[in-house]
Design a protein around this motif. Structure first.
Motif, PDB file in Angstrom:
ATOM      1  N   SER A  41       0.633  -1.347  -0.216  1.00 26.65           N
ATOM      2  CA  SER A  41      -0.592   0.254  -0.103  1.00 26.65           C
ATOM      3  C   SER A  41       0.940   1.322  -0.542  1.00 26.65           C
ATOM      4  CB  SER A  41      -0.983  -0.399   0.377  1.00 26.65           C
ATOM      5  OG  SER A  41      -0.135   0.150   2.190  1.00 26.65           O
ATOM      6  N   ALA A  42       0.212   2.119  -0.608  1.00 27.63           N
ATOM      7  CA  ALA A  42       0.583   4.021  -0.340  1.00 27.63           C
ATOM      8  C   ALA A  42       1.511   4.039   0.791  1.00 27.63           C
ATOM      9  CB  ALA A  42      -0.054   4.773  -0.607  1.00 27.63           C
ATOM     10  N   GLY A  43       0.968   3.586   1.958  1.00 30.24           N
ATOM     11  CA  GLY A  43       1.435   3.144   3.370  1.00 30.24           C
ATOM     12  C   GLY A  43       2.969   2.959   3.875  1.00 30.24           C
TER      13      GLY A  43
ATOM     14  N   VAL B 153       0.510  23.756   3.117  1.00 32.31           N
ATOM     15  CA  VAL B 153      -0.625  23.236   3.855  1.00 32.31           C
ATOM     16  C   VAL B 153      -1.065  23.736   4.417  1.00 32.31           C
ATOM     17  CG1 VAL B 153       0.508  21.122   4.699  1.00 32.31           C
ATOM     18  CG2 VAL B 153       1.325  22.784   6.215  1.00 32.31           C
ATOM     19  N   ASP B 154      -2.605  24.116   5.185  1.00 27.74           N
ATOM     20  CA  ASP B 154      -3.400  24.775   5.705  1.00 27.74           C
ATOM     21  C   ASP B 154      -3.247  24.760   7.015  1.00 27.74           C
ATOM     22  OD1 ASP B 154      -5.119  22.496   6.141  1.00 27.74           O
ATOM     23  OD2 ASP B 154      -6.570  22.626   5.455  1.00 27.74           O
ATOM     24  N   ALA B 155      -3.854  25.146   7.881  1.00 22.95           N
ATOM     25  CA  ALA B 155      -3.846  25.010   9.405  1.00 22.95           C
ATOM     26  C   ALA B 155      -4.207  23.504   9.773  1.00 22.95           C
ATOM     27  CB  ALA B 155      -4.668  26.255  10.410  1.00 22.95           C
ATOM     28  N   ARG B 156      -4.666  22.901   9.489  1.00 20.61           N
ATOM     29  CA  ARG B 156      -5.435  21.559   9.877  1.00 20.61           C
ATOM     30  C   ARG B 156      -4.239  20.305   8.954  1.00 20.61           C
ATOM     31  NH1 ARG B 156     -11.193  21.313   7.404  1.00 20.61           N
ATOM     32  NH2 ARG B 156     -10.433  22.383   5.606  1.00 20.61           N
ATOM     33  N   HIS B 157      -3.210  21.141   8.374  1.00 22.00           N
ATOM     34  CA  HIS B 157      -2.341  20.192   7.756  1.00 22.00           C
ATOM     35  C   HIS B 157      -2.929  19.601   6.264  1.00 22.00           C
ATOM     36  CE1 HIS B 157       2.635  19.555   8.154  1.00 22.00           C
ATOM     37  NE2 HIS B 157       1.698  17.814   8.126  1.00 22.00           N
ATOM     38  N   HIS B 158      -3.773  20.246   6.030  1.00 14.92           N
ATOM     39  CA  HIS B 158      -3.742  19.175   4.687  1.00 14.92           C
ATOM     40  C   HIS B 158      -3.346  20.291   3.638  1.00 14.92           C
ATOM     41  CE1 HIS B 158      -8.158  18.748   6.347  1.00 14.92           C
ATOM     42  NE2 HIS B 158      -7.348  17.612   7.762  1.00 14.92           N
TER      43      HIS B 158
ATOM     44  N   VAL C 265      -2.014  11.197   1.708  1.00 16.20           N
ATOM     45  CA  VAL C 265      -2.700  11.734   3.289  1.00 16.20           C
ATOM     46  C   VAL C 265      -3.540  10.601   3.476  1.00 16.20           C
ATOM     47  CG1 VAL C 265      -3.382  13.982   2.113  1.00 16.20           C
ATOM     48  CG2 VAL C 265      -4.868  12.006   1.434  1.00 16.20           C
ATOM     49  N   ASP C 266      -3.851  10.822   4.890  1.00 15.52           N
ATOM     50  CA  ASP C 266      -4.401   9.730   6.171  1.00 15.52           C
ATOM     51  C   ASP C 266      -5.697  10.266   5.955  1.00 15.52           C
ATOM     52  OD1 ASP C 266      -5.014  11.974   7.548  1.00 15.52           O
ATOM     53  OD2 ASP C 266      -4.488  11.435   8.976  1.00 15.52           O
ATOM     54  N   ALA C 267      -6.831   9.425   6.344  1.00 14.21           N
ATOM     55  CA  ALA C 267      -8.335   8.715   5.974  1.00 14.21           C
ATOM     56  C   ALA C 267      -8.883  10.716   6.755  1.00 14.21           C
ATOM     57  CB  ALA C 267      -8.919   7.956   7.396  1.00 14.21           C
TER      58      ALA C 267
ATOM     59  N   GLU D  34      -7.653  13.119   5.662  1.00 16.02           N
ATOM     60  CA  GLU D  34      -6.507  13.779   4.670  1.00 16.02           C
ATOM     61  C   GLU D  34      -5.966  15.003   4.792  1.00 16.02           C
ATOM     62  OE1 GLU D  34     -10.154  16.033   2.423  1.00 16.02           O
ATOM     63  OE2 GLU D  34     -10.312  14.347   1.568  1.00 16.02           O
ATOM     64  N   ARG D  35      -5.236  14.956   6.233  1.00 11.91           N
ATOM     65  CA  ARG D  35      -3.828  15.340   6.972  1.00 11.91           C
ATOM     66  C   ARG D  35      -3.019  14.719   5.778  1.00 11.91           C
ATOM     67  NH1 ARG D  35      -2.564  14.938  11.190  1.00 11.91           N
ATOM     68  NH2 ARG D  35      -1.630  17.222  11.761  1.00 11.91           N
ATOM     69  N   LEU D  36      -1.900  15.334   5.461  1.00  9.59           N
ATOM     70  CA  LEU D  36      -0.631  15.335   4.958  1.00  9.59           C
ATOM     71  C   LEU D  36       0.532  14.020   6.005  1.00  9.59           C
ATOM     72  CD1 LEU D  36       1.144  14.939   2.175  1.00  9.59           C
ATOM     73  CD2 LEU D  36       2.219  17.653   3.764  1.00  9.59           C
ATOM     74  N   VAL D  37       0.505  13.153   5.364  1.00 11.85           N
ATOM     75  CA  VAL D  37       1.190  12.229   6.568  1.00 11.85           C
ATOM     76  C   VAL D  37       2.386  11.736   5.841  1.00 11.85           C
ATOM     77  CG1 VAL D  37      -0.583  11.235   7.610  1.00 11.85           C
ATOM     78  CG2 VAL D  37       0.171  10.117   5.491  1.00 11.85           C
ATOM     79  N   GLY D  38       3.223  11.831   4.737  1.00 18.24           N
ATOM     80  CA  GLY D  38       4.626  11.259   3.811  1.00 18.24           C
ATOM     81  C   GLY D  38       4.201  11.818   2.380  1.00 18.24           C
ATOM     82  N   MET D  39       4.855  11.281   1.394  1.00 17.06           N
ATOM     83  CA  MET D  39       5.192  11.362  -0.396  1.00 17.06           C
ATOM     84  C   MET D  39       5.736  10.253  -0.532  1.00 17.06           C
ATOM     85  SD  MET D  39       8.696  14.222  -0.661  1.00 17.06           S
ATOM     86  CE  MET D  39       9.995  13.621   0.191  1.00 17.06           C
TER      87      MET D  39
END
Length: 474
Positions: A159-161, A202-207, A261-263, A265-270
């Motif tokens: 998986s992408a993770g 990213v925005d304030a929610r790390h999206h 992005v996770d469930a 939609e926060r940025l968790v990796g690339m």
């Protein structure tokens, strides 16, 4: 000659400029004479000579060198290389070779190797370990490295993770260019990833809301707002997406990197394109091997594993061959009365099988790359029917005329021509319909298609040829 011209000339000729590397490589591969030199130095116990010979090599070349050695000698070569056994060498190795080599190393040394790798490469090594070895290695890691790897192992395999890197650069949308540059220059060396092509905004929610290319960053005034020069359109990869689907997105949209992005939609990796190239090669290799029933059996895998993987499908093929033999047995009397039928039977089955393999290979690959979808399935089937009819008519005319002249029996030529046309038509249908049906049933068509397609063409080819012969000729 200007510097750009010199760089262009050296980069486009495709040759290794280092004389020492030229002595070791030929057409990008290690010379046999060079490998023999390393083997002789290793046999003498001359570690310094081994290190001197390997010093000019790229990490990928050192990985190839270790793969060239017999399994029982690889650990000794790794020990002789010493500090030249860079962690990246393990990342470049064939999976089976790396797994065998890791099994020979103590957990502390494996943990030290993992500490020098990106998270995705470290995960690729850890996930192949036995559970006991995996836990021992994880305990030997630094807490932050262990936490990152354990988090990655929590995602599904392939998986992408599992594939993504945790180290990336993200900045708020309200920064300007000058602040971003100062941040990149002033951060601690270990605080930022070493290699990056894009900066995520990213925005304030790390999206993630956009990407900032380095070329745009460096060519913009310091006072320019990031939001003004960022690219709002981007391809986001869900953390649970299958790695093959990720590779298709990179290929379709020409990506260099993509945010994961996770469930929420926060940025968790690339994920970067170098990882995708490995996935594309890996998936293509698997499809090719599976089409022949070899599955995962590469040249570096253990003999017993290869035998177990291939024997299963050979037994299945034996069963399908028995079915074809039963059909032949139904027409034993017909064959006894006309020996020419026994001579021509293999031609009907062989050409039908080859025609089916052509269609099946194209179909399986189209399914794997998402080129064949529900919207174009009907059109694809109709096209394959047309191709089968045209090819069938051409081959039928050739074999029919040849058989009629050779055996001096015009009716025999008509029979084999009709059987050949019918079998190639069946082959075209089977080659496209069977992989599609297996794919719709969530069965990997690369593994199972060849068995069923071969059985279909053999059974139908023999049935049509011998059945027509019994009706027309006897």
């Amino acid at each position: 000659m200007s510097a750009p011209d010199a760089i262009s000339e050296s980069a486009t000729d495709g040759e290794v400029k280092d004389p020492a590397r030229q002595d070791a490589l030929e057409d990008g591969q290690l010379k046999q004479s060079f490998v023999q030199e390393v083997e002789e130095a290793l046999e003498r116990g001359d570690d310094e000579e081994v290190q001197a010979l390997a010093a000019p090599l790229h990490n990928a070349d050192i990985a190839d060198l270790i793969e060239q050695f017999a399994p029982q000698d690889r650990a000794a070569l790794a020990a002789a290389l010493g500090d030249q056994l860079d962690p990246e060498v393990l990342a470049e190795m064939d999976d089976e070779v790396r797994e065998d080599l890791i099994d020979m190393l103590p957990p502390e040394q494996v943990a030290e190797v993992l500490g020098g790798l990106e998270t995705d490469d470290a995960v690729a090594i850890v996930e192949d370990l036995d559970e006991a070895d995996k836990q021992a290695v994880l305990r030997a890691l630094e807490p932050d490295e262990r936490a990152a790897i354990e988090e990655a192992l929590g995602y599904p395999e392939e998986s992408a993770g599992r594939l993504m890197q945790r180290d990336l650069i993200a900045v708020p949308q309200d920064w300007d260019v000058g602040r971003v540059i100062d941040y990149l220059r002033g951060a601690e060396p270990d605080a930022l990833t070493d290699d990056f092509w894009e900066i995520y905004v990213v925005d304030a929610r790390h999206h993630p809301i956009g990407t900032l290319r380095l070329s745009h960053l460096l060519r913009s005034p310091r006072t320019t707002p990031v939001a003004q020069i960022m690219e709002g359109e981007q391809t986001l990869v869900p953390v649970g997406m299958d790695q093959e689907e990720v590779a298709l997105r990179f290929q379709k949209y020409g990506l260099i990197s993509a945010a994961v992005v996770d469930a929420s939609e926060r940025l968790v990796g690339m994920i970067t394109v170098d990882d995708i190239l490995h996935i594309i090669q890996q998936e293509a290799d698997e499809d090719i091997r599976r089409l022949s029933g070899a599955e995962e059996g590469g040249i570096h895998e253990r003999t017993r594993d290869i035998v177990r993987q291939r024997l299963r499908w050979l037994v299945i093929n034996l069963g399908t061959a028995v079915i074809a033999s039963v059909v032949i047995g139904l027409f034993a009397g017909t064959i006894e009365q006309m020996v020419a039928l026994a001579i021509l039977m293999p031609i009907v089955a062989s050409l039908g099988g080859n025609a089916a393999t052509q269609t099946m290979t194209v179909t399986v690959r189209a399914l794997a790359t998402d080129e064949l979808t529900s919207s174009n399935t009907r059109r694809t089937i109709i096209k394959e029917i047309r191709v089968a009819i045209i090819n069938g008519l051409a081959i039928a005319c050739l074999i029919g005329l040849g058989a009629a002249l050779y055996f001096s029996m015009p009716l025999l030529g008509v029979v084999i021509a009709a059987a050949m046309l019918g079998n190639i038509f069946v082959a075209g249908l089977a080659g496209v319909l069977i992989p599609i049906a297996l794919d719709r049933a969530d069965v990997d068509p690369a593994i199972s298609s060849s068995v069923f397609v071969t059985m279909t063409t053999d059974v139908m080819g023999f049935f049509m040829f011998l059945g027509l012969a019994s009706i027309v000729l006897l």
